[in-house]
Motif scaffolding. Structure first.
Motif, short mmCIF file in Angstrom:
data_model
loop_
_atom_site.label_atom_id
_atom_site.label_comp_id
_atom_site.label_asym_id
_atom_site.label_seq_id
_atom_site.Cartn_x
_atom_site.Cartn_y
_atom_site.Cartn_z
N SER A 189 2.77 -7.56 -38.20
CA SER A 189 3.79 -7.86 -37.19
C SER A 189 4.23 -6.59 -36.47
O SER A 189 4.31 -6.54 -35.24
N LEU A 190 4.51 -5.56 -37.26
CA LEU A 190 5.00 -4.31 -36.67
C LEU A 190 3.91 -3.59 -35.89
O LEU A 190 4.19 -2.93 -34.89
N VAL A 191 2.65 -3.72 -36.32
CA VAL A 191 1.54 -3.11 -35.58
C VAL A 191 1.39 -3.78 -34.22
O VAL A 191 1.34 -3.12 -33.17
N ASP A 192 1.31 -5.12 -34.20
CA ASP A 192 1.10 -5.84 -32.95
C ASP A 192 2.26 -5.65 -31.98
O ASP A 192 2.08 -5.37 -30.79
N PHE A 193 3.47 -5.82 -32.51
CA PHE A 193 4.66 -5.63 -31.68
C PHE A 193 4.78 -4.18 -31.23
O PHE A 193 5.01 -3.89 -30.05
N GLY A 194 4.62 -3.26 -32.18
CA GLY A 194 4.85 -1.85 -31.89
C GLY A 194 3.91 -1.29 -30.85
O GLY A 194 4.34 -0.58 -29.92
N LEU A 195 2.62 -1.58 -30.98
CA LEU A 195 1.66 -1.07 -30.00
C LEU A 195 1.93 -1.63 -28.61
O LEU A 195 1.87 -0.92 -27.61
N PHE A 196 2.23 -2.94 -28.56
CA PHE A 196 2.44 -3.54 -27.24
C PHE A 196 3.69 -2.99 -26.56
O PHE A 196 3.65 -2.60 -25.39
N ILE A 197 4.80 -2.94 -27.29
CA ILE A 197 6.03 -2.51 -26.61
C ILE A 197 6.01 -1.01 -26.33
O ILE A 197 6.55 -0.55 -25.31
N TYR A 198 5.39 -0.23 -27.17
CA TYR A 198 5.32 1.21 -26.92
C TYR A 198 4.58 1.50 -25.62
O TYR A 198 5.02 2.33 -24.81
N HIS A 199 3.46 0.81 -25.41
CA HIS A 199 2.64 1.09 -24.22
C HIS A 199 3.12 0.35 -22.97
O HIS A 199 2.86 0.82 -21.85
N ASN A 200 3.81 -0.77 -23.14
CA ASN A 200 4.08 -1.64 -21.99
C ASN A 200 5.55 -1.97 -21.76
O ASN A 200 5.89 -2.50 -20.70
N GLY A 201 6.41 -1.69 -22.72
CA GLY A 201 7.79 -2.14 -22.63
C GLY A 201 8.53 -1.61 -21.42
O GLY A 201 9.18 -2.38 -20.69
N THR A 202 8.44 -0.33 -21.17
CA THR A 202 9.17 0.27 -20.05
C THR A 202 8.66 -0.26 -18.72
O THR A 202 9.45 -0.60 -17.82
N LEU A 203 7.34 -0.36 -18.56
CA LEU A 203 6.76 -0.85 -17.32
C LEU A 203 7.14 -2.31 -17.07
O LEU A 203 7.51 -2.69 -15.95
N LEU A 204 7.08 -3.15 -18.11
CA LEU A 204 7.44 -4.56 -17.95
C LEU A 204 8.91 -4.70 -17.58
O LEU A 204 9.27 -5.56 -16.75
N ALA A 205 9.77 -3.88 -18.16
CA ALA A 205 11.20 -3.94 -17.82
C ALA A 205 11.42 -3.59 -16.35
O ALA A 205 12.21 -4.24 -15.65
N LYS A 206 10.69 -2.57 -15.86
CA LYS A 206 10.81 -2.21 -14.44
C LYS A 206 10.31 -3.33 -13.53
O LYS A 206 10.85 -3.54 -12.45
N GLN A 207 9.28 -4.05 -13.98
CA GLN A 207 8.73 -5.17 -13.21
C GLN A 207 9.61 -6.42 -13.26
O GLN A 207 9.44 -7.34 -12.47
N GLY A 208 10.55 -6.44 -14.22
CA GLY A 208 11.36 -7.65 -14.44
C GLY A 208 10.57 -8.76 -15.10
O GLY A 208 10.91 -9.94 -14.96
N ARG A 209 9.51 -8.39 -15.84
CA ARG A 209 8.63 -9.39 -16.44
C ARG A 209 8.49 -9.18 -17.96
O ARG A 209 7.47 -9.49 -18.55
#
Length: 536
Positions: A189-209
């Motif tokens: 769980s922590l691997v899948d969540f962690g890798l995705f949000i680390y690489h994409n979280g900031t960009l997705l937040a800026k996109q509003g998505r």
């Protein structure tokens, strides 16, 4: 690989999987450090919650049936609601789900569905390459740079109105054996969540998505609390505003259905909705109540959403969600198109009826497994929702579900047929063969089978063998001799089919070995994926 042996030793983290080309981008030092921080912060709590699951199972085995918790009655009776849902998750009338391979992602994003649930769990076989390539593919999808060229030379790319990505990490019970900390596997769980949000979280937040997630197989509100703390930790770590992460929880265990309001409450800053994960829910009932004769289930095909205990579950979910101002998401239609249009006509009508029932119950959206089903589902939800994004104003005050309603499994009938036994054997073998090959979403008999549906098949076989006086509809006792006879016939038919088609028998032979362990063991294996994972 980016990390050196010295760095691995210094951090206590070791990556044992085969080196892949995508690792340089996915397993950066920053990403690895973040996984290590998540592990150090939450591994012990996860372990204690899994131990609590085992203790709860012993209570169930001894006769204590699930019920609403008296100690959390103040939450169920409280006057509270979840805050605003982001604009990108307001209209979810049709969601498509599937594994994280490159072509699937593109087709799902282009399908016309509002949301794509990118699945690292039930529809992805967790080979190391599938996990790392899946993260790599999603990084491209978030950046709108994902393309795919088929062996035939056809190019796939994303259109200008893609679905919103929601990621489903693997459940709390699963481990990632290719990432070790001090010799112990890290939570998948922590691997899948962690890798995705680390690489994409900031960009997705800026996109509003986003970042948006689906949370699988929770069994208590305390497990939801752990996720909420993981979200808060991640938001602080990567600089997101508190509450930016939103999650939809799959209510797919018999224990979670009694704690839906508490789960919403625990995740209230991050909550987007609940989903009626019907297939895992059926499996959970078999697994959790396997020692009770009153919960012996009929043929899998008999357990539809029309039977009273399943309808009670669905309607209570809608009432609970709307009471707390979150979306109620309907379940998966597993039918997939065939080359035979006569079969399609029947299947599509069943899908349509399923979606009509859901939207009239008050669901705000639903799931499909194939792009061709998107329009069928959308049409039925459009008729009711029209231009409104959801129907959370439908409060379902007419629904008054009590514990007994959720536990009336006998209301589905008790018909077990020889064909039902054969189908379970056949599907379990074929799905395990596919999963061991690295394909977690398998088209079998015009249905999209994933781990959840395969779990029902193998669990029913175990349940029928381990409860006295189970009889088929023709009066024959279902015992070991009859099971082995039908098993041999189904296996031999598959072996003959594979040989005729020139297919490799390696994985079918392993599937045979696995199914024997799953069905013939005195002890019930909690998840087929945990046992099968040793073979990957």
């Amino acid at each position: 690989m980016v990390t050196t042996e010295a760095q691995k030793t210094k951090t206590g983290l070791q990556i044992t999987g085969t080196v892949l080309p995508q690792e340089e981008r996915v397993l950066t030092q920053g990403a690895i450090d973040f996984i290590l921080k998540l592990h150090n912060e939450f591994a012990q709590r996860r372990f204690l919650l899994l131990e609590a699951r085992r203790k709860r199972q012993k209570q169930l085995d001894q006769g204590k049936l699930p019920d609403f918790l008296p100690e959390t009655a103040y939450i169920r009776g409280g006057d509270w609601q979840v805050g605003a849902i982001p604009a990108a998750l307001q209209d979810r009338r049709v969601e498509i789900t599937g594994p994280v391979d490159r072509k699937m992602i593109i087709n799902a994003l282009n399908s016309g569905a509002k949301v794509f649930m990118a699945d690292f769990e039930d529809s992805t076989s967790p080979t190391w390459s599938n996990i790392i390539e899946g993260q790599y593919n999603l990084m491209d999808a978030v950046r709108n740079t994902i393309t795919f060229e088929s062996p035939e030379g056809k190019t796939y790319e994303v259109n200008d109105k893609p679905a919103v990505i929601n990621v489903r990490p693997r459940g709390w019970h699963l481990e990632e054996k290719n990432i070790l900390v001090n010799g112990q596997p890290v939570s998948a769980s922590l691997v899948d969540f962690g890798l995705f949000i680390y690489h994409n979280g900031t960009l997705l937040a800026k996109q509003g998505r986003g970042p948006f997630f689906y949370l699988p197989k929770l069994e208590s509100h305390l497990e939801a609390r752990l996720w909420d703390d993981v979200f808060l930790f991640a938001e602080r770590s990567i600089g997101l505003n508190r509450g930016t992460i939103k999650a939809t929880v799959l209510i797919e265990t018999i224990l979670a259905v009694f704690e839906m309001e508490e789960i919403i409450y625990e995740l209230r800053e991050h909550m987007a909705g609940l989903n009626a994960g019907r297939w895992d829910y059926i499996f959970s009932i078999i697994k959790k109540l396997k020692n009770h004769k009153a919960f012996v289930t009929p043929d899998r095909t008999s357990i539809t959403m029309d039977v009273p205990f399943m309808e009670a579950y669905a309607q209570l979910l809608v009432k609970t969600c709307h009471k707390r101002n979150v979306h109620a998401m309907g379940g998966m239609s597993a039918f997939i198109p065939s080359k035979d249009e006569t079969i399609n006509k029947i299947a599509f009508e069943k899908v349509r009826q399923d979606k009509v029932r859901e939207v009239l119950h008050g669901f705000d959206g639903t799931w499909v497994a194939h792009p061709r089903l998107v329009e069928i589902a959308k049409t039925e939800f459009d008729k009711v929702l029209e231009n409104t994004p959801h129907q959370k104003n439908i409060m379902r005050h007419d629904v008054n579900v009590i514990a007994r309603d959720l536990l009336q499994v006998s209301s589905a009938g008790n018909v077990i047929t020889e064909q039902g036994v054969r189908t379970n054997i056949n599907v379990a073998l074929l799905y395990l063969e596919s999963w061991l090959r690295g394909v977690g979403a398998a088209a079998i008999h015009n249905l999209m089978e994933d781990a959840a549906t395969a779990e029902i098949s193998r669990a029913q076989l175990w349940q029928w063998l381990n409860n006295d006086n189970v009889k088929l509809d023709d009066g024959r006792a279902f015992n070991l001799d009859l099971y082995l006879k039908l098993y041999d016939e189904e296996l031999n038919a598959l072996l003959a089919q594979f040989r005729k088609e020139g297919r490799d028998l390696t994985y079918l032979n392993r599937a045979e070995e696995l199914l024997d362990k799953l069905v013939l063991s005195d002890d019930f294996e909690d998840f087929l994926t945990t046992l099968a994972y040793r073979y990957l």
